[in-house]
Design an enzyme around this catalytic site. Structure first.
Site, short mmCIF file in Angstrom:
data_model
loop_
_atom_site.label_atom_id
_atom_site.label_comp_id
_atom_site.label_asym_id
_atom_site.label_seq_id
_atom_site.Cartn_x
_atom_site.Cartn_y
_atom_site.Cartn_z
N GLU A 341 0.81 -1.22 0.00
CA GLU A 341 0.00 0.00 0.00
C GLU A 341 0.84 1.28 0.00
OE1 GLU A 341 -3.89 -1.53 2.49
OE2 GLU A 341 -2.14 -0.94 3.65
C1 TNX Z 1 -4.42 -3.88 4.66
S1 TNX Z 1 -3.00 -6.12 3.98
C2 TNX Z 1 -3.15 -3.68 5.17
C3 TNX Z 1 -2.98 -3.27 6.56
C4 TNX Z 1 -4.29 -3.17 7.28
C5 TNX Z 1 -5.19 -4.30 6.85
C6 TNX Z 1 -6.48 -4.37 7.59
C7 TNX Z 1 -1.81 -5.21 4.01
C8 TNX Z 1 -0.59 -5.75 3.49
N1 TNX Z 1 -2.00 -3.98 4.49
O1 TNX Z 1 -2.29 -2.04 6.62
O2 TNX Z 1 -4.05 -3.23 8.65
O3 TNX Z 1 -5.46 -4.17 5.48
O4 TNX Z 1 -7.20 -5.50 7.26
#
Ligand code: TNX
Length: 529
Positions: A341
């Site tokens: 992300e």
């Molecule tokens: C996505 S999954 C994220 C996290 C959040 C999560 C909550 C991922 C690699 N990153 O930053 O905590 O969703 O479900």
């Protein structure tokens, strides 16, 4: 059986109690001896033998491989696990007189199929024998034996009953080398004692890696000596979601966790997420931003807004220091650098960053591990990518696997323990959907992503993000009973996959959690008891 009923009626009459004030004979009757294969994860091969039950008794001795301190340690752990409910002394010895009933933990199985973690377990009227190539296999076999004893074995206090183990033999070994659980200690800090309690629970299901998500936008939870404010500021008061907190792991805490986990054959994988998810680091050290201005601390649950400054050498000094100190704390092979992300990092910057950082991990003797976005980088060929995508196709990950990248499967819509079970679940998120037990269980890591072959798959992991979780009860309620579903996908052969069987074994397992005070979600998909 007439006698208990008469006794009960007499007690009720003598005490002048209303009928029903005492437990019924049926409720008081101890649960049966589990069938030989009634274990989670289900063993690879199970051959029951009728009439060959072993009876654990006051004279039972635990015998461990002479000369092996590790086998001895597994024997001691097993004895400690079985003493409270049975009240038996269960001495642990390198030799036992053949006349005594014996549980043996022996090395030198001489069976290549078992690998490093597999074991053979055989049960007859006079003995239980667990044989393995390595101590890790003895530990795994001991976890199986605990589940083969009646469920009251998990009672912390004495239970008077017959302690039988069904006769026959088991041959068991893992499908995948990596069977992980992840705990996010960044969004809400979870204490070393809570982490240890989680290690105790996951290791029962032969989970062999615990990935700790140590830093994120809200908080930084591990002491780094060369950048001390990361922990003191990033782990300070108000650094959890909604301003909860504080907390961080000192290096001494972390080493103790590594040791504790290793004694349960769990390897800790540390994660520092970058180049995104770094707001807490930038609050502590404004020189990690491009303009040198500290951003405001964040305790909301937004993602994707922070980025390290990709063109700045300070960034790489910081990253090198953090990786060096983390690698020094880590006996295990993997060091996770996040990479998910990074929406505030341009694609070109992301590639520049990974081109420098992925090789740095290798320089410190560790295999780089990151969320599946790292597959975009050619430098990920020697790395492990953690598949959190919900899609059943991902050409970038498939192409990386063809170059050598190994994949750990954590598809968010099946393996994320922080997703709600259904719309009424009081905790958790739902961006990847609701995940009932059957959804967590009914998928195949080797066919989940089109074109990603089983040979590319290192294993599975069940991540537990903690935006909504503040304490151990919360962790347990979200992890159980889905974590055992993922553990079975990681350990048991694909040929054993069967929802009806899993649901039945899980239903029988529930009272074990109850006996030891572990919270779990009593899914309506399961008949509990
Ligand atoms: C996505 S999954 C994220 C996290 C959040 C999560 C909550 C991922 C690699 N990153 O930053 O905590 O969703 O479900």
């Amino acid at each position: 059986m007439a006698r208990p009923v008469v006794t009960r009626m007499l007690i009720v009459a003598a005490l002048g109690l209303p009928v029903g004030a005492l437990p019924t004979a049926a409720a008081a009757a101890p649960a049966a001896t589990p069938a030989l294969g009634s274990v989670i994860p289900v063993p690879a091969e199970v051959r029951p033998v009728a009439g060959a039950e072993f009876r654990l008794g006051a004279l039972t001795v635990i015998r461990t491989q002479p000369g092996s301190a590790a086998a001895r340690a597994v024997g001691d752990q097993l004895a400690r696990a079985l003493r409270p409910a049975t009240g038996y002394p269960l001495p642990v010895r390198a030799a036992a007189p053949p006349v005594l009933p014996t549980i043996s933990l022996l090395l030198g199985a001489g069976d290549a199929r078992l690998g490093d973690e597999g074991y053979r377990l055989s049960v007859d009227r006079t003995k239980v024998t667990i044989r393995a190539n390595k101590p890790a296999g003895l530990f795994a076999g001991a976890q199986t034996l605990r589940q083969l004893l009646p469920r009251e074995i998990d009672s912390p206090t004495l239970v008077r009953r017959a302690w039988r183990v069904a006769g026959g033999s088991i041959v068991d070994y893992p499908r995948f080398a990596y069977r992980g659980a992840m705990l996010d200690v960044a969004r809400h800090f979870h204490t070393p004692d809570e982490i240890k309690a989680y290690i105790d629970e996951i290791s029962r299901f032969k989970v062999n890696y615990l990935h700790l998500h140590l830093a994120d936008d809200q908080g930084w939870r591990i002491q780094i000596d060369s950048w001390p404010r990361l922990a003191t500021v990033g782990g300070g008061p108000g650094t959890g979601v909604d301003g909860t907190g504080p907390g961080y792991l000192t290096k001494a805490d972390y080493r103790e966790l590594v040791r504790y986990a290793a004694a349960r054959y769990v390897t800790i994988v540390p994660e520092i997420d970058m180049p995104g998810h770094v707001n807490a680091a930038q609050v502590a050290y404004p020189e990690l931003t491009c303009d040198g201005v500290a951003p405001p601390p964040r305790t909301d649950t937004a993602v994707g807004y922070s980025s390290l400054c990709i063109g700045s050498e300070t960034t790489y000094r910081f990253v090198a220091d953090v990786i060096r100190e983390l690698a020094a704390l880590t006996p295990g092979p993997y060091l996770h650098i996040g990479g998910d992300e990074a929406h505030a990092t341009t694609d070109a910057d992301y590639l520049t960053f990974q081109q420098r950082v992925l090789p740095l991990v290798a320089k410190h003797g560790k295999t780089a591990y990151g969320w599946n976005e790292i597959a975009k980088s050619p430098a990920s060929a020697n790395a492990v990518a953690q598949y959190w995508d919900t899609a059943t196709t991902n050409p970038t990950v498939v192409a990386a696997a063809a170059r050598g990248t190994k994949v750990v499967m954590s598809p968010a819509n099946q393996a994320y323990l922080d997703m709600k079970y259904d719309r009424n679940t009081p905790l958790g998120l739902s961006w990847a959907g609701y995940i009932e037990v059957r959804t967590a269980y009914d998928w195949n890591p080797a066919t989940r992503v089109a074109g990603l072959p089983e040979s590319a798959i290192l294993g599975v992991e069940a991540p537990l993000w903690s935006e909504t979780l503040r304490n151990l009860d919360h962790i347990e309620f979200m992890a159980f009973p889905r974590l055992p579903a993922i553990a079975e996908l990681g350990w048991s052969p694909a040929s054993t996959h069967d929802w009806t069987s899993f649901a039945s074994r899980l239903g029988s397992y529930g009272p074990r959690w109850t006996a030891r005070g572990v919270d779990f979600y009593p899914s309506p998909q399961i008949t509990w008891g």
